[in-house]
Motif scaffolding. Structure first.
Motif, short mmCIF file in Angstrom:
data_model
loop_
_atom_site.label_atom_id
_atom_site.label_comp_id
_atom_site.label_asym_id
_atom_site.label_seq_id
_atom_site.Cartn_x
_atom_site.Cartn_y
_atom_site.Cartn_z
N UNK A 22 -39.80 -43.16 -10.35
CA UNK A 22 -40.88 -44.01 -9.82
C UNK A 22 -42.24 -43.57 -10.37
N UNK A 23 -42.38 -42.25 -10.57
CA UNK A 23 -43.67 -41.74 -11.08
C UNK A 23 -43.85 -42.03 -12.57
N UNK A 24 -42.75 -42.29 -13.28
CA UNK A 24 -42.81 -42.54 -14.73
C UNK A 24 -42.07 -43.84 -15.04
N UNK A 25 -42.59 -44.97 -14.53
CA UNK A 25 -41.82 -46.22 -14.62
C UNK A 25 -41.55 -46.69 -16.04
N UNK A 26 -42.42 -46.35 -16.98
CA UNK A 26 -42.26 -46.93 -18.31
C UNK A 26 -41.67 -45.99 -19.35
N UNK A 27 -41.66 -44.69 -19.05
CA UNK A 27 -41.31 -43.78 -20.15
C UNK A 27 -40.31 -42.69 -19.77
N UNK A 28 -39.63 -42.85 -18.61
CA UNK A 28 -38.61 -41.85 -18.25
C UNK A 28 -37.23 -42.43 -18.47
N UNK A 29 -36.27 -41.55 -18.80
CA UNK A 29 -34.88 -41.99 -18.93
C UNK A 29 -33.98 -40.99 -18.23
N UNK A 30 -32.93 -41.51 -17.63
CA UNK A 30 -31.94 -40.62 -17.01
C UNK A 30 -31.09 -40.01 -18.12
N UNK A 31 -30.81 -38.72 -17.97
CA UNK A 31 -29.87 -38.04 -18.87
C UNK A 31 -28.64 -37.68 -18.04
N UNK A 32 -27.48 -38.13 -18.49
CA UNK A 32 -26.23 -37.74 -17.81
C UNK A 32 -25.48 -36.82 -18.78
N UNK A 33 -24.44 -37.31 -19.45
CA UNK A 33 -23.71 -36.46 -20.41
C UNK A 33 -24.44 -36.35 -21.75
N UNK A 34 -25.36 -37.25 -22.00
CA UNK A 34 -26.17 -37.22 -23.23
C UNK A 34 -25.45 -37.69 -24.48
#
Ligand SMILES: Cc1cc2nc3c(=O)[nH]c(=O)nc-3n(C[C@H](O)[C@H](O)[C@H](O)COP(=O)(O)OP(=O)(O)OC[C@H]3O[C@@H](n4cnc5c(N)ncnc54)[C@H](O)[C@@H]3O)c2cc1C
Length: 288
Positions: A22-34
């Motif tokens: 929510x704090x980085x709506x435009x430039x964050x991505x979730x990393x799972x197994x990568x």
């Protein structure tokens, strides 16, 4: 290849992860197994400023029964799916599908949630989850919502998740009665991705006729799809060779098949028909 610079956070809870997104709506991505995101970052096809690693969140990796459902946490790896004694017993399509993903390194790191969220048109899980009529539980700032597999895959690398949402759980109804399942795949010889993959689940009546069916196909089009024309053609018929062949001939009906370096659209349609026939026959033979 070297990715663009990025920050990294490893939240310990799902709420922390949701807040970071929510704090980085435009430039964050979730990393799972990568194993999809990092290759894309190395090619600079993805350049997130922040990676939110959900791999350290407790209670996001599990396979369990809950009444008539199977619940799977999003960070459960392909290998955990492949080696689950519970799944081999109650829903063998899932370990069978997992065992055909990539190679052992990919299966050890890659997650079912990452694969479904990535919605690669050649990914294996979407076909199986569509065939099983599974659903995804996604969570975000306004809480949980449940999206059926039929609604989840929208287009190439596009799902019904909204920015800021995290896929947290996959739910499958436990197969009941006399059922059989099968996954048939033509793997790309280098990556293992599906040139075509067909997942079938069948319920049979005591006389061997089809009570219900689920057919999910990946690799053919821009997204995995339910082969509704095949399911309708199976109807409540006795599954003899002619019925199976006729139903399978509808595997790519109405589908805009991809043509690329690996296979023409026409060839993919042909593969879909052949492997749907084989998957139905295998599922019917396994039904007990
Ligand atoms: C050499 C190689 C061979 C492969 N072969 C196959 C194959 O045969 N079949 C196949 O199906 N796949 C294959 N893959 C892909 C592999 O299965 C990936 O692991 C998978 O597609 C992505 O899962 P991940 O956990 O690695 O996700 P990541 O790479 O970490 O993430 C992928 C995307 O999903 C998002 N994401 C991840 N988790 C979530 C979540 N819980 N909620 C919301 N968004 C999320 C990320 O932000 C990113 O955009 C292969 C990969 C490689 C490198």
């Amino acid at each position: 290849m070297i990715p663009a610079q990025f920050d990294y956070q490893a939240p310990k809870t799902l709420n922390e992860a949701i807040n970071l997104l929510a704090q980085h709506p435009d430039d964050a991505k979730i990393l799972a197994g990568g194993h999809s995101l990092i290759p894309a970052m190395k090619l600079r096809l993805a350049q997130p400023a922040l990676l939110v690693d959900i791999g350290r969140i407790k209670d996001l990796s599990y396979i369990r029964e809950d009444g008539n459902q199977i619940l799977i946490g999003a960070t459960t790896t392909h290998y955990q799916m492949e080696s689950s004694a519970l799944l081999k017993n109650i829903c063998p399509l899932l370990p069978e599908c997992a065992s055909q993903i990539g190679d052992v390194q990919v299966r050890n790191k890659g997650t079912i949630g990452g694969s479904l969220a990535h919605a690669d048109p050649a990914g294996d899980w979407p076909a199986a989850i569509i065939a099983l009529r599974g659903s995804m539980v996604v969570t975000g700032p306004s809480g949980d919502r449940v999206i059926t597999a039929d609604d989840f895959f929208v287009d190439l690398l596009t799902t019904a998740m909204q920015p800021g949402e995290i896929l947290r759980e996959i739910r499958i109804e436990k197969p009941q009665g006399r059922f059989g399942q099968a996954y048939q795949k033509v793997p790309h010889p280098a990556s293992g991705f599906a040139v075509v993959g067909v997942a079938v689940t069948l319920n049979l009546a005591s006389d061997g006729s089809c009570q219900s069916s689920g057919v999910g196909i990946t690799g053919v089009a821009s997204k995995a799809y339910r082969a509704t024309a095949v399911e309708s053609a199976l109807g409540n018929k006795k599954l003899d060779e002619a019925t199976i062949a006729d139903a399978a001939s509808h595997a790519a009906d109405g589908v805009d098949a991809n043509s690329d370096l690996h296979a023409s659209g026409e060839y993919r349609r042909q593969l879909a028909q052949v492997h749907t026939r084989r998957a139905i026959a295998a599922a019917a033979a396994r039904a007990r």
